[in-house]
Scaffold this active site. Structure first.
Site, mmCIF file in Angstrom:
data_model
loop_
_atom_site.group_PDB
_atom_site.id
_atom_site.type_symbol
_atom_site.label_atom_id
_atom_site.label_comp_id
_atom_site.label_asym_id
_atom_site.label_seq_id
_atom_site.Cartn_x
_atom_site.Cartn_y
_atom_site.Cartn_z
ATOM 1 N N GLN A 1 -10.120 -3.802 -4.132
ATOM 2 C CA GLN A 1 -11.435 -3.361 -3.652
ATOM 3 C C GLN A 1 -12.534 -3.687 -4.666
ATOM 4 O OE1 GLN A 1 -12.172 -1.717 -0.595
ATOM 5 N NE2 GLN A 1 -14.214 -2.287 -1.265
ATOM 6 N N HIS B 1 -7.172 1.080 -6.797
ATOM 7 C CA HIS B 1 -7.402 0.158 -5.677
ATOM 8 C C HIS B 1 -8.078 -1.106 -6.234
ATOM 9 C CE1 HIS B 1 -7.777 -1.270 -1.708
ATOM 10 N NE2 HIS B 1 -8.697 -0.479 -1.214
ATOM 11 N N ARG C 1 0.895 -1.177 0.000
ATOM 12 C CA ARG C 1 0.000 0.000 0.000
ATOM 13 C C ARG C 1 0.919 1.209 0.000
ATOM 14 N NH1 ARG C 1 -5.470 1.306 3.265
ATOM 15 N NH2 ARG C 1 -6.166 -0.085 1.606
ATOM 16 N N CYS D 1 -16.469 1.518 0.011
ATOM 17 C CA CYS D 1 -15.320 0.659 0.364
ATOM 18 C C CYS D 1 -14.969 0.757 1.843
ATOM 19 C CB CYS D 1 -14.126 1.005 -0.509
ATOM 20 S SG CYS D 1 -13.459 2.649 -0.249
ATOM 21 N N ARG E 1 -13.923 -8.669 0.896
ATOM 22 C CA ARG E 1 -12.479 -8.440 0.719
ATOM 23 C C ARG E 1 -11.703 -9.715 1.073
ATOM 24 N NH1 ARG E 1 -10.323 -3.327 0.823
ATOM 25 N NH2 ARG E 1 -8.535 -4.461 0.002
ATOM 26 N N ASP F 1 -17.403 7.121 -2.029
ATOM 27 C CA ASP F 1 -16.203 6.946 -1.205
ATOM 28 C C ASP F 1 -15.942 8.276 -0.505
ATOM 29 O OD1 ASP F 1 -13.836 5.964 -0.103
ATOM 30 O OD2 ASP F 1 -12.681 6.082 -1.967
HETATM 31 N N1 CP Z 1 -11.409 -0.301 1.864
HETATM 32 C C1 CP Z 1 -10.157 -0.384 2.326
HETATM 33 O O1 CP Z 1 -9.204 -0.607 1.579
HETATM 34 O O2 CP Z 1 -10.035 -0.223 3.660
HETATM 35 P P1 CP Z 1 -8.691 -0.072 4.492
HETATM 36 O O3 CP Z 1 -8.098 1.253 4.163
HETATM 37 O O4 CP Z 1 -9.138 -0.159 5.910
HETATM 38 O O5 CP Z 1 -7.757 -1.194 4.114
HETATM 39 N N1 NVA Z 2 -10.080 6.579 -1.589
HETATM 40 C C1 NVA Z 2 -9.732 6.145 -0.253
HETATM 41 C C2 NVA Z 2 -9.918 4.694 -0.123
HETATM 42 C C3 NVA Z 2 -9.628 4.135 1.244
HETATM 43 C C4 NVA Z 2 -9.755 2.649 1.306
HETATM 44 C C5 NVA Z 2 -8.296 6.545 0.043
HETATM 45 O O1 NVA Z 2 -7.433 6.386 -0.821
HETATM 46 O O2 NVA Z 2 -8.042 7.026 1.153
#
Ligand code: CP
Ligand code: NVA
Length: 334
Positions: free
Chosen positions: A155, A152, A125, A283, A311, A244
């Protein structure tokens, strides 16, 4: 042997994406059966979806290790990958960037080469998508995108699973409305629309809409994408409404974003314009009262906790796809 990186849905073939989706349904059904009880209606739907490519004989991860590197926080991605590996006999290493020599300036390429000698698959990440592609180019094991500033993809497997298990069929021919910031999650939805033949309507203020490059890509790939400047136009008769957070991790100018996005809040009035059986997805993490009202996210059309659960099943399918031996992939394609 070529590596199966899972970096972006745009890099997957239709067949590979469908295999991952079908396997994710299979994994969910297998887990429910292992727990001793499956709700009959859901089981029938999953059986129909899982049956499309047959069972997955590749999901024994014993002796395999997944390493995860986080440059940003995570609840769902971190826990679901960890538990997915454990359920299937594998092990995990959870690493924060600053615990590694990466945090002191060791190169991404050297880190990728060294980690490839120890572990079987790496999930990252990252703050910048380029970190992921640089890591993957140097790695000798599969690399998974666990969220970047660009996309992502993990997701979207869970999101589309959730819609498919609700309708009891594939997502092709359905319509999904994305309402709000055209962020990393929205980009992966655009990629998936091109591969799985659903219509994607994006409702966003022009300054926070999809980039011209992304729209050009979608057009070249024949994706059915419509961009609207009102939320109402986007959701009209849609099978699924998704939003989101308005301020993603790493975003600046929160106040200006919130001001621009306020007309795009998903509330009960907006949901009334979607199809009668439309579901709501997010998400998570969610900010009730900003991008979505409490009565929608906690209401009867919301599937956000099924989506979060999915997930787990999706990660298993993604890991299985990445860890398959080349011969197995050739066999599956034959
Ligand atoms: N939706 C998602 O990726 O959540 P987290 O940021 O908690 O991993
Ligand atoms: N768009 C959000 C998704 C979190 C899972 C972010 O990148 O923070």
């Amino acid at each position: 042997m070529s590596l199966r990186h899972f970096l972006d849905i745009s890099e997957l073939s239709r067949a590979d994406l469908r295999t991952i989706m079908d396997d994710a349904h299979t994994m969910k059904r297998a887990r429910a059966a292992a727990l001793g009880g499956v709700e009959p209606d859901l089981d029938q739907k999953l059986a129909r979806l899982a049956g499309m490519t047959g069972p997955t004989p590749y999901a024994d991860f014993s002796g395999r290790v997944l390493a995860m590197i986080f440059e940003k926080p995570s609840t769902r991605t971190r826990i679901s990958f960890d538990v997915a590996m454990r359920h299937l006999g594998g092990e995990t290493l959870l690493l924060n960037r600053d615990d590694l020599q990466l945090g002191r300036g060791e190169s991404i390429e050297d880190t990728a080469q060294v980690m490839s000698r120890y572990v079987d698959v790496v999930m990252l990440r990252v703050l910048k998508h380029e970190t992921l592609t640089t890591f993957a180019a140097a790695a000798k094991v599969p690399v998974i995108n666990g969220l970047s500033d660009r996309s992502h993809p993990c997701q979207i497997i869970a999101d589309l699973m959730t819609l498919e298990e609700t309708i009891g069929g594939v997502v092709a021919g359905r319509s999904i409305a994305w309402v709000g910031d055209s962020n990393n999650v929205a980009t992966s939805f655009v990629h998936a629309a091109a591969r799985l033949d659903f219509e994607l309507r994006i409702g966003a203020p022009p300054e926070l809409g999809p980039s011209p490059e992304l729209l050009k890509w979608a057009q070249r790939e024949g994706a059915a994408i419509r961009v609207h400047d009102t939320a109402r136009a986007a959701v009209e008769n849609a099978d699924c409404v998704v939003t989101d957070t308005w301020v993603s991790m790493g975003d600046e100018n929160a106040e200006a974003r919130i001001a621009a996005l306020t007309p795009f809040r998903v509330d009960a009035d907006l949901m009334a314009h979607a199809a009668p059986n439309a579901i709501f997805l997010h998400c998570l993490p969610a900010y009730r009262g900003q991008e979505v009202t409490g009565d929608v996210i906690d209401g009867p059309r919301s599937r956000v906790f099924d989506e979060a659960e999915n997930r787990l099943h999706a990660q298993k399918a993604i890991l299985a796809w990445c860890l398959r031996r080349e011969a197995d992939h050739q066999e599956a394609a034959a």
